[in-house]
Every structure is written in C-alpha cells, then in structure tokens.
Design a protein around this motif. Structure first.
Motif, PDB file in Angstrom:
ATOM      1  N   ASN A  12      -3.574  -7.167  -5.388  1.00  0.00           N
ATOM      2  CA  ASN A  12      -2.850  -6.191  -4.564  1.00  0.00           C
ATOM      3  C   ASN A  12      -1.458  -5.950  -5.148  1.00  0.00           C
ATOM      4  O   ASN A  12      -0.435  -6.019  -4.490  1.00  0.00           O
ATOM      5  N   TYR A  13      -1.426  -5.697  -6.451  1.00  0.00           N
ATOM      6  CA  TYR A  13      -0.148  -5.531  -7.134  1.00  0.00           C
ATOM      7  C   TYR A  13      -0.333  -4.528  -8.256  1.00  0.00           C
ATOM      8  O   TYR A  13      -1.289  -4.605  -9.015  1.00  0.00           O
TER       9      TYR A  13
ATOM     10  N   SER B 276       0.852  -1.191   0.000  1.00  0.00           N
ATOM     11  CA  SER B 276       0.000   0.000   0.000  1.00  0.00           C
ATOM     12  C   SER B 276       0.889   1.243   0.000  1.00  0.00           C
ATOM     13  O   SER B 276       2.093   1.154   0.236  1.00  0.00           O
ATOM     14  N   GLY B 277       0.275   2.375  -0.238  1.00  0.00           N
ATOM     15  CA  GLY B 277       1.019   3.623  -0.206  1.00  0.00           C
ATOM     16  C   GLY B 277       1.612   3.870   1.166  1.00  0.00           C
ATOM     17  O   GLY B 277       2.761   4.299   1.311  1.00  0.00           O
ATOM     18  N   LEU B 278       0.826   3.538   2.193  1.00  0.00           N
ATOM     19  CA  LEU B 278       1.273   3.720   3.572  1.00  0.00           C
ATOM     20  C   LEU B 278       2.531   2.895   3.836  1.00  0.00           C
ATOM     21  O   LEU B 278       3.480   3.322   4.486  1.00  0.00           O
ATOM     22  N   ARG B 279       2.505   1.674   3.295  1.00  0.00           N
ATOM     23  CA  ARG B 279       3.626   0.753   3.454  1.00  0.00           C
ATOM     24  C   ARG B 279       4.906   1.334   2.831  1.00  0.00           C
ATOM     25  O   ARG B 279       6.000   1.233   3.403  1.00  0.00           O
TER      26      ARG B 279
END
Lengths: 95, 416
Positions: B107-108, B4-7
């Motif tokens: 999720n990619y 994710s962006g947060l990651r």
C-alpha cells in the motif's frame, strides 16, 4: 590518484591495473597436508579492511613492474610504494 | 493508516493535519527473537516478509545511521531479470514478480515503472550470446525478445546506429524490466514492517557480536547489548567491516561504483538501455534527468566517492552510444560501496557460527534483488532451509567449485 613509483617517480594511477590484496604474494605450499584449505583461503577470502591496505598494482602501460602500494581505503591516500619484487624477496619468496 | 486517493483528497481539504509518521521510533528492547543488522532495502524487506509472510514476532532492524541511507539510496534504480545461469535466473525472476505486486502489497507508491530494458548488440557473436541468454530467461519463466536494428530505431532514433566500430545490430529486450523509485522502496518496506510490529531502531551501530561456545547470543551496539535468538547481517557494502567483528573473512572485496544524473530534460529515453560495446547503462528519471553509470573504479575502497578517470570513461561510453548526450550537463554524481564477491553473485547463507546469518556480496546488482533477497532471507531465518530460488547462494560454493560466474571472470572481484 598518483602512485609514486620507486623507479619512475609520480605516475597517474590510470597507467596501472589493479590486482588486489598483497597477500596474494604469499602463495601456499601445494604439497602441504591442508593445501586444499590453504588454497581456498588464498584464492577466495580477503581481509578487506577499511583503512590501511597493502595491494598489488601492475604498471601495465609503463615499465610493467609489479608494485605493493599501501593505501587507505577510506581516504585513497597512498602512504608507501614498494617494488613487489623486493617485498617478495624480503619474505623469502624468490631468489 | 491506509493510503489512497480518497485519503489524499480528504487530507487536502482538512489542512493535511491527519498524516502520521509512517513508522515508530522505538527504544531497543533487551532482546528479540530476530535482530536484523542493516536498515537498507534488503534488511527492511527481510523484516517485512519475516513478520508478514512467516508470522514471526519480536523482530528488530538496527541501523547505524538512518534507514535507506546506504546503497538503496545510491543506485540507478533498474529492475530486470535478464540473467543466464540457473543459480541466478529463477531468483531474479522471483524478484521481478514481487516487484510487480509490490505497491499493492505494501500500500505504498514505489513508482514501479515497467518501461522495459534493452541490451544492445554490436556484433554477430554477441547476438549469439544474447539469443542464448534470452532462451535461458524464457525457460525460467521470464520474458525476452530479440529486436532488429530497425525495431530499435523506431523506439530510439537518436542512438549511434552507424558507428564505424560498434554499429548497433539489434538488441535483447525485456519488456517487464524497468525502474523503481529507490527511496520509496526503503520507506515502503519500513512502513510495512513497522505495521507488523517490527522495531526499526536507527542511530544504533553494531560494535561487536556476543559469541559464546560458537553460538551468537546477540549484538553489542552503541545503544547497549541487544540479545537475539538469531542475528541476521544484511549490510552489503560494509560486510567485510561487520563480519570482521565476528572473526570472519569473506570472499568479498569492497569497491566504489559511481553513478551520474544529468540536468532535467524533456522525455527522450522511453526505457532503460545498456551499451554492448562498453560498460554503460542509462535511463531517464521521472524528473527528467538521465541516470547513468558504468564500471567500478577498480580498487578496494570504502570512501563512497570515486576518481575522475572513471567519470571520463563512463561519459565517453555514453557519448559513443548517445551522441546527443553531450549537450546535457552533468548535474550530480556519487559513489556507493559495493560488496564485490569472488564470482559476481551474492551469498545468502548460514555462517559457521550458530545463530548468525549472512546476506551480502550483491556486487552492483543489489537493488533489483531487494524484494526477493528479503523474502528468501526471511525464509532462511524462519525455517533454517534455503528458499527454492536461492539454493545456490552458499558460502561453500567456492570450496566445492560451484561458482555462479555470469561473466566468466574468475576470482577477480573488480572485473565482475
């Protein structure tokens, strides 16, 4: 690729059109019992080898002869070129 | 690990030490329920859907080199569903719908970009044919739009509209078509399959099949025998070589297709365009290179490289459509090996050997089909019945006279 034509000498492969596996010379007998199966295999199935391949090329913009070219499909190296006429006669295909 | 962006921000602040390998590197087990041969886009997608959609366990993908090193890494990255025939169009539309949800599902970031595809029209009969095709697409739930030359001029002002021989008279657009980052498709499916327990075994070449009394029991590999309930061949390009080991002859020839990339340019091509008067298709990658291709070289080949006459032919087609292209330099070119089938359409079917399944014959349309090919192949493996959109892709269609020949070329693989 350069195809060494038996009558005309080395010619650019662009002068030729390609048909496919030289087994297409061996047209099945239409009167055979299993002619349907034979024609299915003849028309649609191919060995498609990686390595030495005998194939039919037509000298379309040259002398319009059919050739049997033996070529390696992994390197494109041509090892033998014969007139298809001679190959067919040797197999008893025509007089 | 969920991306994710947060990651990304978190990892950026902690020195990127938390990233893990996206998939494991397991040793092969003695046996599996399903062994899929070929770690390309189609094989990895098959494993992913088999595990996720159909809940199957004990699945392995075996790959002779590294995953994504074959045709999924060697294409022109175009996705579309602009086919005419009933045997094809529902399948490709199903594929396009899967592309639309692919990144959320995996999720990619596969960089799915629906920038549109435009087939150009150069004559009145061609317009009639494209109207017919557009109607067939709409009937099958796809989108299609007929554009006038003026509408195209607004989007692509630099095309050669007034060519003396092939003026551009209009085009058939599919707005939902576009391009995808090809390598990310393989990596995304590999990561997804791995997270559902699939073993991805690289550097493991199949050397033979173990067939007893007409039943396939497993595969001999360079890393030993691997037993299998069901063996699924998925190696388009090398299908002839692989299936010969099972004693099968296929309605397929292997041919080389070349593709090209120019040096990076500023954004110039907003979508994918195809030439209607020659065989030429072109898009611009996100890095700026013009990605384009044309015809097959036309002779059987496993060499993964082509010859110069086709380079000249493709570049001539490109120049006659986009004259400005002549100012760009060619950066790279490569060849890929295509399973050219006898009618130009693929095969997804059981074989006469029990427990051995086949997926191949993709000609040069395999990339766009990746998600649906995986899904319907998984459906066939899991249920032993074909998926609704893939009932026509049978081996026996040649014997029965139900060819799916979009171009009407007949049994001449190098012309499809």
């Amino acid at each position: 690729m350069i195809i060494n034509h038996p009558l005309l000498g080395p010619r650019d492969s662009q002068e030729f059109t390609y048909l496919g596996d030289a087994s297409l010379i061996d047209r099945p007998d239409w009167q055979a019992e299993n002619a349907v199966d034979q024609f299915h295999d003849y028309l649609y199935l191919r060995d498609n080898p990686a390595g030495s391949h005998r194939e039919l090329w037509f000298h379309e913009t040259g002398d319009r002869s059919w050739l049997v070219v033996t070529r390696d499909t992994t390197t494109h190296e041509i090892t033998a070129v014969e007139l298809a006429r001679d190959v067919a006669r040797a197999r008893g295909r025509s007089k | 690990m969920r991306y994710s962006g947060l990651r990304v921000i978190k990892e950026a602040l902690t020195g990127h030490k938390g990233w893990k390998a996206a998939w494991r590197d397991p040793e092969p087990q003695p046996s599996y329920d399903y062994v899929i041969i070929g770690g390309g886009g189609h094989g990895l997608a098959t494993a992913y859907y088999l595990a996720k959609q159909f809940g199957k366990k004990r699945i392995a993908v075996i790959e002779k080199g590294w995953i994504g090193g074959g045709n999924v890494g060697r294409n022109t990255t175009i996705i579309r569903s602009n086919y005419l025939l009933d045997g094809n169009e529902p399948f490709y539309e199903f594929s396009l719908k899967l592309w639309e949800g692919l990144e959320q599902d995996l999720n990619y970031n596969a960089m799915v970009s629906q920038r549109g595809i435009l087939n150009l029209i150069h004559s009145d009969p061609q317009r009639d044919a494209f109207v017919r095709r557009g109607n067939a697409m709409i009937l099958n739930g796809a989108d299609a739009e007929l554009l006038s030359a003026d509408q195209i001029r607004a989007e692509y002002p630099f095309l050669n509209f007034n060519d003396a021989r092939f003026p551009i008279k209009g085009g058939l657009a599919q707005r939902r078509g576009g391009t995808v980052r090809h390598d990310a498709v393989a990596w995304g499916y590999a990561r997804g399959a791995d997270s559902h327990g699939v073993d991805i075994i690289q550097n493991c070449e199949v050397t033979g099949f173990r067939i007893e009394d007409g039943v396939c029991k497993g595969v001999e590999t360079s890393r030993g025998f691997i037993g299998a309930g069901k063996v699924a061949a998925c190696v388009a390009g090398s299908s002839g070589r692989l299936m010969a080991k099972a004693g099968m002859r296929l309605p397929i020839e292997s041919h080389v297709l070349q593709a090209f990339v120019s040096e990076g340019l500023k954004p110039v091509l907003p979508g994918v365009i195809t030439y209607g008067a020659g065989h030429f298709y072109c898009s611009q990658s996100d890095k700026g290179g013009l990605v384009f291709g044309g015809d097959l070289d036309g002779y059987n080949s496993y060499a993964q490289r082509g010859n110069l006459p086709v380079v000249e032919d493709v570049c001539e087609s490109g120049m006659s459509l986009i004259p400005a292209m002549g100012r760009a330099r060619l950066l790279r070119m490569w060849g890929g090996i295509m399973d050219m089938s006898m009618d130009g359409s693929p095969i997804i079917d059981r074989t006469h050997i029990e427990g051995l399944y086949f997926n191949g014959g993709w000609c040069y349309g395999g990339f766009k089909a990746t998600p649906a090919s995986g899904f319907v192949y998984a459906h066939l493996l899991a249920t032993d019945t074909p998926h609704d959109t893939a009932t026509a892709y049978r081996f026996d269609r040649f014997r029965r006279g139900y060819m799916i020949d979009e171009k009407g070329m007949g049994a001449q693989p190098n012309l499809h």
